[in-house]
Design an enzyme around this catalytic site. Structure first.
Site, PDB file in Angstrom:
ATOM      1  CG  ASP A 133      -1.954  -1.067   1.224  1.00  0.00           C
ATOM      2  OD1 ASP A 133      -1.980  -1.834   0.241  1.00  0.00           O
ATOM      3  OD2 ASP A 133      -2.722  -1.162   2.194  1.00  0.00           O
ATOM      4  N   GLY A 176      -5.120  -1.135  -1.742  1.00  0.00           N
ATOM      5  CA  GLY A 176      -4.530   0.013  -1.062  1.00  0.00           C
ATOM      6  C   GLY A 176      -5.322   0.435   0.157  1.00  0.00           C
TER       7      GLY A 176
END
Ligand code: F6P
Length: 338
Positions: A133, A176
């Site tokens: 992420d 993410g």
């Protein structure tokens, strides 16, 4: 000295390269001993560990996942937060019984927060940031991110040809959690026409307008890259499916959605991630040799450095509207849906 090393939270490409970076530097350069704690902090509670020698540390550089296993369970953190002193004492006792001089914690935001709490128990801790992420505060990049961006970019590349053959809008949802870093980097690298980030939100009319304007210019196909954390009018659920419906209704162009999912997290690390992991691992071990504890290693402006865990704990690094890729994307005509 003896080092304990663990990986915690979601896996990502480059963890094994980090274990190797720490382990081989410790063994070969500093003459330290290394113990691999299995399944994150849980392993420290259960005394679940394996000695890491030359044999165990071989063949790890390009290997995806983590040989130590990992877990999203947070019994340790819950215990710390509820002040469960009996178990906390057990953790400290296990650390001492193992003869550890330092615990290296490879993980994302949650892990760094726990690492800080562990350091407050008086144990020596070093954090190493990892996650696809790229949202760990205090470091420009986390390893795993570059590998994930490569995979996501290739997926977008592949959607282009089928989008243009069928004159469709292809929507690709990328990972993410709350941060749009993978979507921004892969969206720009893959030439997406619309890039929607959780941090910026989205106005569906603007998205449809972009797609219709493209059609007017003779391009009746579009690629929309969307971060999994985007909330549309506060509605929970997959943003790709929601967008697919809203775009089809608003433009009368056929849509299809792809949710790339864990493919972004699996497999071999990229060359960049292997080297980043190796450098961070080596630097962490050097810090241990100098008794510099309670810190997280980081890459800032291309240089490997470190910062106090206290400054990292509980924070998230999100994409901001002034990011240069967003500014440049806008100049090219990419829509960010706002
Ligand atoms: O933090 C990494 C990540 O892959 C996020 O992008 C995603 O939201 C989450 O983990 C998925 O977690 P899990 O593998 O537990 O489903």
């Amino acid at each position: 000295m003896k080092i304990g090393i663990l990986s915690s939270g979601g896996d990502c490409p480059g963890i094994n390269a980090t274990i190797r970076g720490v382990g081989k530097t410790a063994l070969n350069h500093f003459g330290m001993e290394v113990a691999g704690i299995r399944y994150g902090f849980q392993g420290l509670l259960n005394m679940d560990y394996i000695p890491l020698g030359d044999k165990e540390l071989s063949g790890l550089l390009n290997l995806g996942g983590t040989i130590l296993g990992t877990s999203r369970e947070k019994p340790f953190r819950q215990m710390l937060e509820s002040g469960d002193s009996g178990n906390l004492q057990a953790v400290v006792r296990n650390y001492r019984d193992l003869g550890l001089d330092c615990l290296v914690c490879i993980g994302g935001n949650g892990t760094q927060k726990t690492a800080y709490q562990v350091s407050k128990l008086g144990l020596n801790v070093i954090g190493i940031p990892k996650t696809i992420d790229n949202d760990v505060f205090g470091t420009d990049f986390t390893f795993g991110f570059n590998s994930a961006v490569h995979i996501a970019t290739e997926a977008i590349d592949r959607l282009h040809s089928t989008a243009s053959s069928h004159n469709r809008v292809m929507i690709i949802e990328l990972m993410g959690h709350k941060a749009g870093w993978i979507t921004l980097y892969a969206g720009m690298a893959g030439g997406a026409d619309v890039i929607l980030l959780p941090e910026l939100g989205c106005n569906i009319d603007k998205v449809n307008e972009t797609i219709l304007n493209r059609a007017k210019k003779g391009k009746p196909y579009s690629i929309v890259a969307v971060g999994e954390g985007l909330k549309l009018d506060g509605i929970e659920g997959s943003p790709a499916s929601m967008l697919s419906k809203l775009i089809c209704e608003g433009t009368e162009i056929e849509t299809r959605e792809t949710i790339l999912g864990h493919v972004q997290r699996g497999g071999n690390p990229s060359a960049y991630d292997r080297n980043l992991a190796t450098r961070l691992g080596g630097y962490a071990t050097e810090m241990i040799s100098k008794h510099q504890f309670g810190r997280m290693v980081a890459i800032v402006s291309g240089r490997i450095t470190s910062l106090p865990l206290k400054e990292v704990a509980g924070k998230t690094k999100l994409v901001t509207p002034d990011n240069d890729l967003i500014l440049q994307g806008k100049r090219l005509g990419v829509s960010f849906g706002i």
